[in-house]
Design a protein around this motif. Structure first.
Motif, short mmCIF file in Angstrom:
data_model
loop_
_atom_site.label_atom_id
_atom_site.label_comp_id
_atom_site.label_asym_id
_atom_site.label_seq_id
_atom_site.Cartn_x
_atom_site.Cartn_y
_atom_site.Cartn_z
N ASP A 24 0.68 -1.15 0.08
CA ASP A 24 0.02 -0.02 0.11
C ASP A 24 0.87 1.29 0.15
O ASP A 24 1.77 1.22 0.98
N GLY A 25 0.64 1.95 -0.87
CA GLY A 25 1.23 3.53 -0.98
C GLY A 25 2.45 3.50 -1.89
O GLY A 25 3.17 4.17 -1.98
N VAL A 26 2.76 2.34 -2.63
CA VAL A 26 3.72 2.24 -3.71
C VAL A 26 3.59 3.21 -4.73
O VAL A 26 2.33 3.34 -4.99
N LYS A 66 -0.89 6.95 -6.11
CA LYS A 66 -1.93 7.98 -6.89
C LYS A 66 -3.22 7.40 -7.05
O LYS A 66 -4.02 7.72 -7.79
N GLY A 67 -3.52 6.48 -6.40
CA GLY A 67 -5.11 5.71 -6.46
C GLY A 67 -5.26 4.61 -7.20
O GLY A 67 -6.01 3.91 -7.22
N ALA A 68 -4.18 4.01 -8.08
CA ALA A 68 -4.15 2.95 -8.86
C ALA A 68 -4.62 1.67 -7.99
O ALA A 68 -3.80 1.86 -6.83
N ARG A 69 -5.23 0.76 -8.10
CA ARG A 69 -5.42 -0.42 -7.31
C ARG A 69 -5.16 -1.80 -8.11
O ARG A 69 -5.56 -1.60 -9.35
N VAL A 70 -4.31 -2.51 -7.43
CA VAL A 70 -3.84 -3.72 -7.93
C VAL A 70 -4.21 -4.83 -7.40
O VAL A 70 -4.29 -4.65 -5.94
N LEU A 71 -4.85 -5.87 -8.20
CA LEU A 71 -5.22 -7.05 -7.48
C LEU A 71 -4.27 -8.09 -7.42
O LEU A 71 -3.64 -8.58 -8.61
#
Length: 71
Positions: A24-26, A66-71
């Motif tokens: 988180d936060g990368v 920046k808000g991108a989400r990775v699953l």
């Protein structure tokens, strides 16, 4: 020193696995840029035996800086 055309080919049994740690936060470009370069290498030169993956400490969604989400 040998010239590039005299190099021994990589042995098929040798492989290199490259893991990119997500958390988180990368920053998006801190992992996506290297992943793209290493993935292109793996796809363009399969004889090199390179593979690339992403991993995280725990399963689930990673929310980048920046808000991108990775699953």
């Amino acid at each position: 020193m040998s010239s590039p055309d005299q190099r021994r080919p990589v042995e098929p049994s040798r492989s290199t696995s490259i893991g990119i740690h997500l958390f988180d936060g990368v920053e998006e470009l801190d992992w996506a840029g290297p992943w793209e370069v290493f993935a292109a290498w793996a796809r363009s030169f399969p004889e090199d035996g390179v593979s690339v993956c992403t991993f995280a400490r725990e399963a689930g969604i990673i929310t980048c800086a920046k808000g991108a989400r990775v699953l």
